[in-house]
Every structure is written in C-alpha cells, then in structure tokens.
Design a protein around this motif. Structure first.
Motif, PDB file in Angstrom:
ATOM      1  N   ILE A 102       0.841  -1.203   0.000  1.00  0.00           N
ATOM      2  CA  ILE A 102       0.000   0.000   0.000  1.00  0.00           C
ATOM      3  C   ILE A 102       0.872   1.247   0.000  1.00  0.00           C
ATOM      4  O   ILE A 102       0.641   2.189  -0.767  1.00  0.00           O
ATOM      5  CB  ILE A 102      -0.954  -0.017   1.214  1.00  0.00           C
ATOM      6  N   ILE A 103       1.891   1.264   0.842  1.00  0.00           N
ATOM      7  CA  ILE A 103       2.782   2.416   0.923  1.00  0.00           C
ATOM      8  C   ILE A 103       3.588   2.556  -0.377  1.00  0.00           C
ATOM      9  O   ILE A 103       3.792   3.667  -0.874  1.00  0.00           O
ATOM     10  CB  ILE A 103       3.693   2.310   2.157  1.00  0.00           C
ATOM     11  N   ASN A 104       4.009   1.440  -0.954  1.00  0.00           N
ATOM     12  CA  ASN A 104       4.752   1.498  -2.218  1.00  0.00           C
ATOM     13  C   ASN A 104       3.880   2.027  -3.353  1.00  0.00           C
ATOM     14  O   ASN A 104       4.388   2.706  -4.245  1.00  0.00           O
ATOM     15  CB  ASN A 104       5.308   0.126  -2.586  1.00  0.00           C
ATOM     16  N   LEU A 105       2.591   1.741  -3.330  1.00  0.00           N
ATOM     17  CA  LEU A 105       1.691   2.286  -4.346  1.00  0.00           C
ATOM     18  C   LEU A 105       1.711   3.811  -4.309  1.00  0.00           C
ATOM     19  O   LEU A 105       1.824   4.466  -5.347  1.00  0.00           O
ATOM     20  CB  LEU A 105       0.263   1.770  -4.127  1.00  0.00           C
ATOM     21  N   GLY A 106       1.634   4.384  -3.123  1.00  0.00           N
ATOM     22  CA  GLY A 106       1.707   5.838  -2.981  1.00  0.00           C
ATOM     23  C   GLY A 106       3.049   6.388  -3.433  1.00  0.00           C
ATOM     24  O   GLY A 106       3.116   7.425  -4.085  1.00  0.00           O
ATOM     25  N   LYS A 107       4.122   5.678  -3.103  1.00  0.00           N
ATOM     26  CA  LYS A 107       5.460   6.125  -3.509  1.00  0.00           C
ATOM     27  C   LYS A 107       5.625   6.079  -5.019  1.00  0.00           C
ATOM     28  O   LYS A 107       6.226   6.980  -5.614  1.00  0.00           O
ATOM     29  CB  LYS A 107       6.529   5.261  -2.853  1.00  0.00           C
ATOM     30  N   PRO A 118      -7.586  -2.647   9.862  1.00  0.00           N
ATOM     31  CA  PRO A 118      -6.161  -2.831  10.187  1.00  0.00           C
ATOM     32  C   PRO A 118      -5.208  -2.183   9.166  1.00  0.00           C
ATOM     33  O   PRO A 118      -4.051  -1.927   9.484  1.00  0.00           O
ATOM     34  CB  PRO A 118      -5.972  -4.353  10.188  1.00  0.00           C
ATOM     35  N   LYS A 119      -5.681  -1.923   7.978  1.00  0.00           N
ATOM     36  CA  LYS A 119      -4.839  -1.328   6.929  1.00  0.00           C
ATOM     37  C   LYS A 119      -4.951   0.193   6.865  1.00  0.00           C
ATOM     38  O   LYS A 119      -4.350   0.818   6.007  1.00  0.00           O
ATOM     39  CB  LYS A 119      -5.223  -1.893   5.552  1.00  0.00           C
ATOM     40  N   LYS A 144      -0.753   6.725   5.378  1.00  0.00           N
ATOM     41  CA  LYS A 144       0.638   7.066   5.049  1.00  0.00           C
ATOM     42  C   LYS A 144       0.809   7.206   3.542  1.00  0.00           C
ATOM     43  O   LYS A 144       1.464   8.137   3.061  1.00  0.00           O
ATOM     44  CB  LYS A 144       1.595   6.000   5.584  1.00  0.00           C
ATOM     45  N   SER A 145       0.221   6.284   2.804  1.00  0.00           N
ATOM     46  CA  SER A 145       0.316   6.335   1.349  1.00  0.00           C
ATOM     47  C   SER A 145      -0.389   7.574   0.797  1.00  0.00           C
ATOM     48  O   SER A 145       0.122   8.235  -0.113  1.00  0.00           O
ATOM     49  CB  SER A 145      -0.293   5.067   0.756  1.00  0.00           C
TER      50      SER A 145
END
Length: 97
Positions: free
Chosen positions: A6-11, A67-68, A74-75
């Motif tokens: 999920i965070i990598n998608l935003g990055k 939970p996510k 963050k993303s």
C-alpha cells in the motif's frame, strides 16, 4: 494487500508524477519548447486527478479494512505532497510563460 504494498503504491504514483513534472518544467526552462509547457499543463490536470482518485480509493479501502488504515493514510499523505508540488510548479510555469 500488505502494508508495504500500500505504501509502495503511494510512492510509485508520487515518483511517477514528480518525475514527469520535473521533465516538463525543466524541459521548458532549458529548451523553451512550448510542447513541454503544454504537456506540463496536461500533466497538472491528469496527475492531480490520478493522485486524488488513488487517494480516494485508498481512503475507502482503509475505512473498509480497519487494520490497513494506517498504511493507507501514510500512502495518501505521500501522494498529497505531490499536489502541493504541482501547485508550486504551476505558479512557476505561469510566471515564466
């Protein structure tokens, strides 16, 4: 989806739009070719729409999967930084042209 995905998608979306914005802005500053300014404006419109759409999808995903939610927020915060940079680039581009 896992938290790091999920965070990598935003990055990835941030990096893609940021890199394309830099190419358009500095391409126009260096070469004075109007196509860079034209495509930069299109990137501003479609990139902002893409960032907001993905942020909305992640927000809905975070609400439905509790939970996510931290990873989704963050993303989203990473991607929303890109919108403020796009506004700054738009101001610079409008003052130059």
């Amino acid at each position: 989806m896992k938290d790091h995905q999920i965070i990598n998608l935003g990055k990835y979306i941030f990096g893609l739009c940021f890199a394309l914005g830099n190419i358009c802005l500095f391409g126009y500053l260096i070469t004075k070719i109007d196509d860079f300014a034209y495509y930069g404006f299109l990137l501003l419109v479609f990139g902002t729409a893409l960032n907001l759409f993905v942020a909305l999808v992640l927000l809905i995903y975070g609400i439905t999967h509790e939970p996510k939610s931290d990873a989704c927020l963050k993303s989203i915060s990473i991607m929303l930084i890109n919108i403020s940079i796009a506004i700054l680039y738009a101001v610079i581009g409008l003052n130059i042209i």
